[in-house]
Design a protein around this motif. Structure first.
Motif, PDB file in Angstrom:
ATOM      1  N   SER A 237      -6.725   4.217  16.786  1.00 49.06           N
ATOM      2  CA  SER A 237      -7.601   3.531  15.830  1.00 49.06           C
ATOM      3  C   SER A 237      -7.981   4.404  14.641  1.00 49.06           C
ATOM      4  O   SER A 237      -8.642   3.943  13.718  1.00 49.06           O
ATOM      5  CB  SER A 237      -8.865   3.035  16.536  1.00 49.06           C
ATOM      6  N   SER A 238      -7.612   5.663  14.644  1.00 47.84           N
ATOM      7  CA  SER A 238      -7.836   6.537  13.496  1.00 47.84           C
ATOM      8  C   SER A 238      -6.551   7.332  13.272  1.00 47.84           C
ATOM      9  O   SER A 238      -5.673   7.367  14.133  1.00 47.84           O
ATOM     10  CB  SER A 238      -9.021   7.473  13.743  1.00 47.84           C
TER      11      SER A 238
ATOM     12  N   GLY B 193      -1.584   5.643  11.819  1.00 49.27           N
ATOM     13  CA  GLY B 193      -2.877   5.280  11.242  1.00 49.27           C
ATOM     14  C   GLY B 193      -2.982   3.790  11.063  1.00 49.27           C
ATOM     15  O   GLY B 193      -1.966   3.124  10.812  1.00 49.27           O
ATOM     16  N   PRO B 194      -4.194   3.261  11.162  1.00 52.10           N
ATOM     17  CA  PRO B 194      -4.362   1.809  11.032  1.00 52.10           C
ATOM     18  C   PRO B 194      -4.077   1.271   9.647  1.00 52.10           C
ATOM     19  O   PRO B 194      -3.756   0.093   9.500  1.00 52.10           O
ATOM     20  CB  PRO B 194      -5.818   1.585  11.446  1.00 52.10           C
ATOM     21  N   ARG B 195      -4.163   2.104   8.620  1.00 52.07           N
ATOM     22  CA  ARG B 195      -3.885   1.668   7.250  1.00 52.07           C
ATOM     23  C   ARG B 195      -3.192   2.792   6.504  1.00 52.07           C
ATOM     24  O   ARG B 195      -3.393   3.944   6.756  1.00 52.07           O
ATOM     25  CB  ARG B 195      -5.161   1.296   6.515  1.00 52.07           C
ATOM     26  N   PHE B 196      -2.361   2.395   5.496  1.00 50.93           N
ATOM     27  CA  PHE B 196      -1.632   3.400   4.724  1.00 50.93           C
ATOM     28  C   PHE B 196      -2.435   3.951   3.555  1.00 50.93           C
ATOM     29  O   PHE B 196      -2.171   5.021   3.081  1.00 50.93           O
ATOM     30  CB  PHE B 196      -0.313   2.829   4.209  1.00 50.93           C
TER      31      PHE B 196
ATOM     32  N   ASN C 124       0.828  -1.204   0.000  1.00 48.75           N
ATOM     33  CA  ASN C 124       0.000   0.000   0.000  1.00 48.75           C
ATOM     34  C   ASN C 124       0.866   1.260   0.000  1.00 48.75           C
ATOM     35  O   ASN C 124       0.492   2.276  -0.579  1.00 48.75           O
ATOM     36  CB  ASN C 124      -0.927   0.006   1.218  1.00 48.75           C
ATOM     37  N   ILE C 125       2.028   1.174   0.647  1.00 49.43           N
ATOM     38  CA  ILE C 125       2.935   2.328   0.655  1.00 49.43           C
ATOM     39  C   ILE C 125       3.421   2.619  -0.762  1.00 49.43           C
ATOM     40  O   ILE C 125       3.443   3.766  -1.199  1.00 49.43           O
ATOM     41  CB  ILE C 125       4.125   2.079   1.604  1.00 49.43           C
TER      42      ILE C 125
ATOM     43  N   PRO D 187      -0.150   1.597  14.353  1.00 42.98           N
ATOM     44  CA  PRO D 187      -0.061   1.614  15.814  1.00 42.98           C
ATOM     45  C   PRO D 187       0.811   0.498  16.393  1.00 42.98           C
ATOM     46  O   PRO D 187       1.514   0.715  17.375  1.00 42.98           O
ATOM     47  CB  PRO D 187      -1.520   1.441  16.257  1.00 42.98           C
ATOM     48  N   ARG D 188       0.814  -0.681  15.792  1.00 41.34           N
ATOM     49  CA  ARG D 188       1.577  -1.801  16.371  1.00 41.34           C
ATOM     50  C   ARG D 188       3.080  -1.545  16.350  1.00 41.34           C
ATOM     51  O   ARG D 188       3.824  -2.159  17.091  1.00 41.34           O
ATOM     52  CB  ARG D 188       1.261  -3.112  15.658  1.00 41.34           C
ATOM     53  N   LEU D 189       3.541  -0.617  15.492  1.00 42.18           N
ATOM     54  CA  LEU D 189       4.972  -0.293  15.429  1.00 42.18           C
ATOM     55  C   LEU D 189       5.308   1.013  16.147  1.00 42.18           C
ATOM     56  O   LEU D 189       6.409   1.528  16.002  1.00 42.18           O
ATOM     57  CB  LEU D 189       5.446  -0.224  13.978  1.00 42.18           C
ATOM     58  N   ALA D 190       4.358   1.524  16.895  1.00 42.80           N
ATOM     59  CA  ALA D 190       4.635   2.744  17.647  1.00 42.80           C
ATOM     60  C   ALA D 190       5.790   2.487  18.601  1.00 42.80           C
ATOM     61  O   ALA D 190       5.883   1.410  19.199  1.00 42.80           O
ATOM     62  CB  ALA D 190       3.395   3.185  18.419  1.00 42.80           C
ATOM     63  N   PRO D 191       6.690   3.443  18.735  1.00 47.20           N
ATOM     64  CA  PRO D 191       7.836   3.241  19.621  1.00 47.20           C
ATOM     65  C   PRO D 191       7.396   2.911  21.047  1.00 47.20           C
ATOM     66  O   PRO D 191       6.394   3.446  21.533  1.00 47.20           O
ATOM     67  CB  PRO D 191       8.569   4.587  19.564  1.00 47.20           C
TER      68      PRO D 191
END
Length: 197
Positions: free
Chosen positions: A174-175, A189-192, A78-79, A161-165
């Motif tokens: 979630s947004s 963001g949850p999606r790119f 997606n990126i 979010p799962r890769l947030a430091p």
């Protein structure tokens, strides 16, 4: 000559001619060390290049064996689509698959100074960047520290979010959320796909 197939032999001969005859007569005034990227995609290189890896195997198999396609290792597709303004598809970055499709697209798309680093990249390699995408299964602690430092110096970092430091309190976002940090910012963001930077 290792390859005994006529096509392989022709490719090998052409490559040797290029290296031994063409390059010495036509030297380039630059090499890969002169590349100055402005955008980086940082990800664990799990060799997942196609969403069909969720259910199809490969031959002879990727570097780490058969890695099932999941959101965390296919979101980088997606990126590429985002950076290419939709030219690169969101389901595959594999020329092997593209060559088999009717109306397939080339994987070569003009992108302005984009580089991909693995999850272990250090601070010095991130010099000059304006935009960083974090994606994939994991990011090393050294890379987190380097990215955090670059963000504070003015870089924008886009990440799920799962890769947030660790310790950032961004894991439950979630947004799309934008957080200023020094001279830069975090865009979580949850999606790119829907992000508009």
């Amino acid at each position: 000559m290792v390859n005994n197939h006529p096509v392989g032999q022709a490719i090998e001969a052409e490559y040797k001619q290029f290296l031994c005859n063409y390059i010495p007569v036509h030297p380039r005034g630059y090499d890969w060390r002169d590349f100055q990227p402005q955008t980086a995609v940082i990800r664990f290189d799990d060799t997942c290049f196609d969403i069909r890896q969720a259910y199809l195997g490969e031959y002879p198999g990727p570097l780490y064996g058969h890695v099932l396609a999941r959101e965390e290792n296919t979101e980088w597709l997606n990126i590429w689509s985002l950076l290419s303004h939709g030219f690169v598809r969101t389901d595959s970055a594999s020329q092997q698959w593209e060559a088999r499709r009717f109306n397939s697209r080339t994987l070569f798309a003009p992108l302005h100074n984009v580089v991909v680093y693995d999850h272990e990249v250090g601070y010095d390699k991130l010099a000059g960047l304006r935009l960083i995408f974090l994606t994939g299964a994991i990011i090393s602690p050294t890379t987190y520290a380097a990215v955090q430092r670059r963000v504070r110096e003015g870089v924008t970092c886009v990440l799920p979010p799962r890769l947030a430091p660790p310790g950032s309190n961004l894991q439950d976002v979630s947004s799309v959320t934008i957080i200023a940090d020094g001279a830069g910012r975090w865009v979580v963001g949850p999606r790119f796909i829907p992000l508009a930077l």
